[in-house]
Scaffold this active site. Structure first.
Site, PDB file in Angstrom:
ATOM      1  N   LYS A   3       0.892  -1.134  -0.009  1.00 38.72           N
ATOM      2  CA  LYS A   3       0.150  -0.055  -0.024  1.00 38.72           C
ATOM      3  C   LYS A   3       0.872   1.205  -0.206  1.00 38.72           C
ATOM      4  O   LYS A   3       2.004   1.091   0.280  1.00 38.72           O
ATOM      5  CB  LYS A   3      -0.966  -0.122   1.300  1.00 38.72           C
ATOM      6  N   TYR A  47     -12.186  -2.277  -2.812  1.00 38.42           N
ATOM      7  CA  TYR A  47     -12.709  -2.366  -1.361  1.00 38.42           C
ATOM      8  C   TYR A  47     -14.185  -2.086  -1.381  1.00 38.42           C
ATOM      9  O   TYR A  47     -15.005  -1.848  -0.440  1.00 38.42           O
ATOM     10  CB  TYR A  47     -12.172  -1.092  -0.542  1.00 38.42           C
ATOM     11  N   PHE A  53     -15.062   3.775   7.830  1.00 41.55           N
ATOM     12  CA  PHE A  53     -13.778   4.003   7.409  1.00 41.55           C
ATOM     13  C   PHE A  53     -13.565   4.130   5.946  1.00 41.55           C
ATOM     14  O   PHE A  53     -12.588   4.582   5.476  1.00 41.55           O
ATOM     15  CB  PHE A  53     -12.807   2.996   8.154  1.00 41.55           C
ATOM     16  N   ARG A  90      -1.679 -14.727   3.751  1.00 39.76           N
ATOM     17  CA  ARG A  90      -2.596 -13.683   4.730  1.00 39.76           C
ATOM     18  C   ARG A  90      -1.700 -14.143   6.159  1.00 39.76           C
ATOM     19  O   ARG A  90      -1.627 -13.186   6.858  1.00 39.76           O
ATOM     20  CB  ARG A  90      -3.976 -14.336   5.001  1.00 39.76           C
ATOM     21  N   THR A 139      -5.051  -7.584  10.731  1.00 40.04           N
ATOM     22  CA  THR A 139      -5.343  -6.495  10.214  1.00 40.04           C
ATOM     23  C   THR A 139      -5.001  -5.201  11.195  1.00 40.04           C
ATOM     24  O   THR A 139      -4.225  -4.456  10.822  1.00 40.04           O
ATOM     25  CB  THR A 139      -6.966  -6.084   9.753  1.00 40.04           C
ATOM     26  N   ARG A 158       2.777  -7.369   9.152  1.00 41.03           N
ATOM     27  CA  ARG A 158       2.219  -6.005   9.895  1.00 41.03           C
ATOM     28  C   ARG A 158       2.692  -6.144  11.204  1.00 41.03           C
ATOM     29  O   ARG A 158       3.004  -4.854  11.956  1.00 41.03           O
ATOM     30  CB  ARG A 158       0.665  -6.169   9.774  1.00 41.03           C
ATOM     31  N   ASN A 199      -1.540  -0.113   7.192  1.00 42.40           N
ATOM     32  CA  ASN A 199      -0.872  -1.455   7.639  1.00 42.40           C
ATOM     33  C   ASN A 199      -0.294  -2.103   6.398  1.00 42.40           C
ATOM     34  O   ASN A 199      -0.202  -3.125   6.483  1.00 42.40           O
ATOM     35  CB  ASN A 199      -2.148  -2.290   8.165  1.00 42.40           C
ATOM     36  N   GLU A 213      -9.925  -9.225  -7.882  1.00 40.66           N
ATOM     37  CA  GLU A 213      -8.991  -8.365  -7.289  1.00 40.66           C
ATOM     38  C   GLU A 213      -7.712  -8.244  -8.400  1.00 40.66           C
ATOM     39  O   GLU A 213      -7.413  -7.130  -8.911  1.00 40.66           O
ATOM     40  CB  GLU A 213      -8.192  -8.412  -6.095  1.00 40.66           C
TER      41      GLU A 213
HETATM   42  P1  IDP Z   1      -7.576  -6.849   5.612  1.00 45.56           P
HETATM   43  O1  IDP Z   1      -6.738  -5.593   4.943  1.00 45.56           O
HETATM   44  O2  IDP Z   1      -6.746  -7.433   6.749  1.00 45.56           O
HETATM   45  O3  IDP Z   1      -8.223  -7.732   4.663  1.00 45.56           O
HETATM   46  P2  IDP Z   1     -10.152  -5.390   5.778  1.00 45.56           P
HETATM   47  O4  IDP Z   1     -11.018  -5.657   7.019  1.00 45.56           O
HETATM   48  O5  IDP Z   1     -10.665  -6.094   4.612  1.00 45.56           O
HETATM   49  O6  IDP Z   1      -8.624  -6.033   6.417  1.00 45.56           O
HETATM   50  O7  IDP Z   1     -10.231  -3.865   5.693  1.00 45.56           O
HETATM   51  C1  IDP Z   1      -9.448  -3.437   4.510  1.00 45.56           C
HETATM   52  C2  IDP Z   1      -8.611  -2.221   4.955  1.00 45.56           C
HETATM   53  O8  IDP Z   1      -9.065  -1.017   5.421  1.00 45.56           O
HETATM   54  C3  IDP Z   1      -7.557  -2.437   6.038  1.00 45.56           C
HETATM   55  O9  IDP Z   1      -6.362  -3.327   5.631  1.00 45.56           O
HETATM   56  C4  IDP Z   1      -7.262  -1.270   6.625  1.00 45.56           C
HETATM   57  O10 IDP Z   1      -6.299  -0.297   5.638  1.00 45.56           O
HETATM   58  C5  IDP Z   1      -8.453  -0.552   6.771  1.00 45.56           C
HETATM   59  N1  IDP Z   1      -9.104  -0.677   7.875  1.00 45.56           N
HETATM   60  C6  IDP Z   1     -10.081  -1.670   8.060  1.00 45.56           C
HETATM   61  N2  IDP Z   1     -10.558  -1.656   9.433  1.00 45.56           N
HETATM   62  C7  IDP Z   1     -10.387  -0.498   9.660  1.00 45.56           C
HETATM   63  C8  IDP Z   1     -11.003   0.542  10.885  1.00 45.56           C
HETATM   64  O11 IDP Z   1     -11.764   0.113  11.752  1.00 45.56           O
HETATM   65  N3  IDP Z   1     -10.352   1.748  10.920  1.00 45.56           N
HETATM   66  C9  IDP Z   1      -9.590   2.390   9.749  1.00 45.56           C
HETATM   67  N4  IDP Z   1      -9.261   1.543   8.906  1.00 45.56           N
HETATM   68  C10 IDP Z   1      -9.793   0.272   8.795  1.00 45.56           C
HETATM   69 MG    MG Z   2     -10.017  -7.597   3.371  1.00 43.28          MG
END
Ligand code: IDP
Ligand code: MG
Length: 156
Positions: free
Chosen positions: A10, A50, A58, A86, A92, A103, A113, A127
């Protein structure tokens, strides 16, 4: 089973000069990088990528974040690579990520992250198609690990 996944470093990972270190982890594991490019995601890329998060609090910031600078988009191939990558990424929320994961090592924020990875075969296929045309994927070559595995199978 050999699978393909979509991995992205990212914008925060790129800005922190972590491209090499992150790619190295996938190479060292033995996976095959079959698609690789640096690109500035458009709003359209980000919204497609997304789509599952649309409507969440968010989401607007997530779209801003992912379009805030170049990402390194990759297609990576290997046995069980979707679930395994993963695991390599970690949870996350970096505070929930196991020691040794990307991470855990490099990220301190749930929002910023460092890395994205597909979470299922369906997400991977979807994707990959957002970021790569079929002719940008080069899978017709053999990694050293594949060569060694072929030799090993022959000698059994
Ligand atoms: P992932 O990247 O581990 O699959 P997802 O839940 O799919 O996690 O969320 C996508 C991205 O959205 C995360 O990697 C992070 O950058 C952002 N994100 C997820 N949850 C939150 C939150 O609660 N606050 C702010 N950003 C979030
Ligand atoms: Mg995800």
């Amino acid at each position: 089973m050999t699978e393909r996944t979509f991995i992205a470093i990212k914008p925060d990972g790129v800005k922190r000069n972590l491209i090499g270190r992150i790619i190295t982890r996938f190479e060292e594991k033995g996976y095959k990088i079959i698609g690789l490019k640096l690109l500035l995601p458009t709003i359209e890329h980000a919204e497609k990528h997304y789509a599952e998060h649309k409507g969440k609090p968010f989401y607007p910031r997530l779209i801003k974040y992912i379009t805030s600078g170049p990402i390194v988009a990759m297609v990576i191939e290997g046995p069980n690579v979707i679930a395994e990558s993963r695991k390599m990424m970690g949870a996350t929320k970096p505070e929930n990520a196991d020691a040794g994961t990307i991470r855990f090592e490099y990220a301190v924020s749930q929002e910023f992250n460092i890395i994205h990875g597909s979470d299922s075969p369906q997400s991977a296929e979807r994707e990959i198609a957002i970021y790569f045309k079929e002719d940008e994927i080069c899978s017709n070559w053999t990694t050293m690990l594949e060569m060694l595995m072929n030799e090993e199978q022959k000698s059994l």
